[in-house]
Design a protein around this motif. Sequence first.
Motif, PDB file in Angstrom:
ATOM      1  N   UNK A 172       5.456 -49.275 -44.470  1.00  0.00           N
ATOM      2  CA  UNK A 172       4.164 -49.966 -44.587  1.00  0.00           C
ATOM      3  C   UNK A 172       3.711 -50.064 -46.041  1.00  0.00           C
ATOM      4  N   UNK A 173       3.982 -49.013 -46.814  1.00  0.00           N
ATOM      5  CA  UNK A 173       3.609 -49.044 -48.240  1.00  0.00           C
ATOM      6  C   UNK A 173       4.342 -50.188 -48.940  1.00  0.00           C
TER       7      UNK A 173
ATOM      8  N   UNK B 290      -4.327 -44.892 -39.715  1.00  0.00           N
ATOM      9  CA  UNK B 290      -4.858 -43.706 -40.391  1.00  0.00           C
ATOM     10  C   UNK B 290      -3.782 -42.987 -41.198  1.00  0.00           C
ATOM     11  N   UNK B 291      -2.542 -43.336 -40.964  1.00  0.00           N
ATOM     12  CA  UNK B 291      -1.464 -42.840 -41.818  1.00  0.00           C
ATOM     13  C   UNK B 291      -0.663 -44.058 -42.292  1.00  0.00           C
ATOM     14  N   UNK B 292       0.095 -43.881 -43.350  1.00  0.00           N
ATOM     15  CA  UNK B 292       0.932 -44.973 -43.827  1.00  0.00           C
ATOM     16  C   UNK B 292       2.356 -44.472 -43.969  1.00  0.00           C
TER      17      UNK B 292
ATOM     18  N   UNK C  73       3.882 -39.789 -51.032  1.00  0.00           N
ATOM     19  CA  UNK C  73       3.167 -39.245 -49.861  1.00  0.00           C
ATOM     20  C   UNK C  73       3.727 -39.833 -48.570  1.00  0.00           C
ATOM     21  N   UNK C  74       3.902 -41.156 -48.580  1.00  0.00           N
ATOM     22  CA  UNK C  74       4.369 -41.825 -47.368  1.00  0.00           C
ATOM     23  C   UNK C  74       5.825 -41.484 -47.070  1.00  0.00           C
TER      24      UNK C  74
ATOM     25  N   UNK D  92       1.249 -42.988 -53.698  1.00  0.00           N
ATOM     26  CA  UNK D  92       1.248 -43.306 -52.268  1.00  0.00           C
ATOM     27  C   UNK D  92       2.663 -43.377 -51.712  1.00  0.00           C
TER      28      UNK D  92
END
Lengths: 362, 301
Positions: free
Chosen positions: B258-259, B252-254, B82-83, B79
Amino acid sequence: MVDRRKFIKAAGATGVAGVAGLSGCMGGSGSTTVSVLTWTGYDAVSDQIEETLGDVELDISVAEGSANMFSTVNAGGGEQFDIVIPNNEFVPRFIDAELAAPMDMDVLTNFDSMYGTFQNAAETQFADGGDVYGLPVQFGWYAYGYDSSVLPSDHEQSYEVLFSEEYEGVDLSGSIALYDGYYKTIMATGLALGYTDAFEGDTVSFTDEQLTTIEETLIDFKPNLLGFVHDEETLTQDYQNGNVAVSFANRSTHVGIMNDYDPLEYAQPAEEELTWFEGAVVTAGSSNKEAAFRVLNEFIAPETGAALSENRNIMNTSQDAMGNIDAPTLQIDPEVLEGMIPFKPAEQNEAWIEMFQRVKNA
Amino acid sequence: MSALQRLDAAIERRGERAKLALLAGPGVGWLLTLILIPMAFLMAVSFARISSSYDVVWSLSVANYTDLFVGENGPLQTPFIDSFVLSLGIAAITTALTVVLAYPVAYLLTRLSGRRFKLVLFGVLVPFFTIFIVRIYSWFAFFGQSGLINSTLMNAGVVSEPIGLFEFGVAPVIIALTHAFFPYMLLTLYSSLEGIDYGTIEASRDLGASRLEIARDVVIPLSAQGLITGCVFVFVPALGTFITPQFLARGKITMVAEVLTANINQLYAIDYGAAGSMFLIIPTLLAFMIVLRTTSLEAMG
């Protein structure tokens, strides 16, 4: 020029005022200061409690979540706070870390007025070696709210609504909001998929296969979601703007929205509600345990408990307190408590968090 | 030089040093206390581990960095990655948009004077006298299936159903960030463009250069220092943005901040958070190194 006599007089007066002020800080009036680490809204009843108890002053601090409460108390050895009020699933962690003191049931005279569900929860989830270490204070639940002008009230109430593009002939595509929190949303998805067996033990434990299906369900359904929401203000606007028809979030969040948006109703899904309650703990390191227990007793007292609930839009675990509440949105049918699924620690907590982040990035 | 003269010189030198220490001392102290020491602590925590009872275990470990880059499904499938990639993309597009939008306005400002200059500057900057979160929140009503943009387009008969671009997601985040960081770019570009000798532009025109050629060969190279500084001032905060995606992507996205926050708040994984923060600090340091190598303090405005 100031003469010596005037100077000495002024210095003396300043000294007296200083000592008086200092003695006030130290509880010079004979009162005990009880420090509380908790959620927002508890300070609304501080004056009421201080007046009722007479010899206690409250010093209330607000923490950002239960994990934060645990780390704060743990880092300080549990001596800087007398009372901590995390969510129920965190209380066993306080017990395991020996940060909680056993409850003094002789002081907690309002314990018997609590709903049986919560007395039982205290004696099971909060118990260890025959002692009870936590007191359920306030409670609420997670299910879903819906705009009754879009989705009729007589629809079959189930978490399946949250994962349906169309439900009983109503197009819900793009107008469903899930809660922006991994723990609650994953549990709700599990319930919608019928994984009730995962909720039976001391922890919530999905199998790897179940977790994979939950992840796939959330990812597949994501295009139909308005999004993941967590605050009352934006959700209120969403309902008012017609952006959302169904939302999975805390009951208290929806109660707040109901004040601004009449058609909003809260469902009672067939799979049962996911219930949380705040479990108050008196820290093992507290040097004011007796006063702390008296404060806890006030949180579930008929009048103070009712005032606390009305201020926070959250139900009280005490039946007597609930009996004193006038707000229609806080009235509940006690039968609703019977089938509730209490929050429990997630067995695969880290995997849940990572999975939820994958869902959001998908 | 006599012994007396040498003593005088030494006292003078010591006096200079004392003066320098007095002048630089508070700044250095401030820098140490508020930036370098916390950064060093952050870096130390990124190599430590957090125990199950949330204590910091001071043992040298690269496990936090491994967690950032190696996921259940293999290397670079986490994650965080990706973020991070998504955040880099959003920050880059935001920066590019602010450049495109701010250049003409900055150029216009340099051509205006007196009351008209003040009027345009005031008109452009007045929305930015409100706090950041209010500016972001002000975009909320514009987006969504029933937001102002989609409703207006549907009511006007331009489209028959809501346009996905104007629903909550990446596009609203970029639009709001572009709006929020526009003044940073505008002011640095203006400061740089204002220093250009317009005789060079007139000379280019006299020599037959087109408007595009003047912009490409004269204006942009001469304002490059301001452009680089503006890009840094926009890119760095856009990369670490936190509240904007929560409001306008509706979760809906991170984005990367935020992660890290989720791991810290929900797991108290401050070790993971510290390791991840290093990757927010590195692009920031690189950007500032580029600025320091390519621009002067004057050009930074």
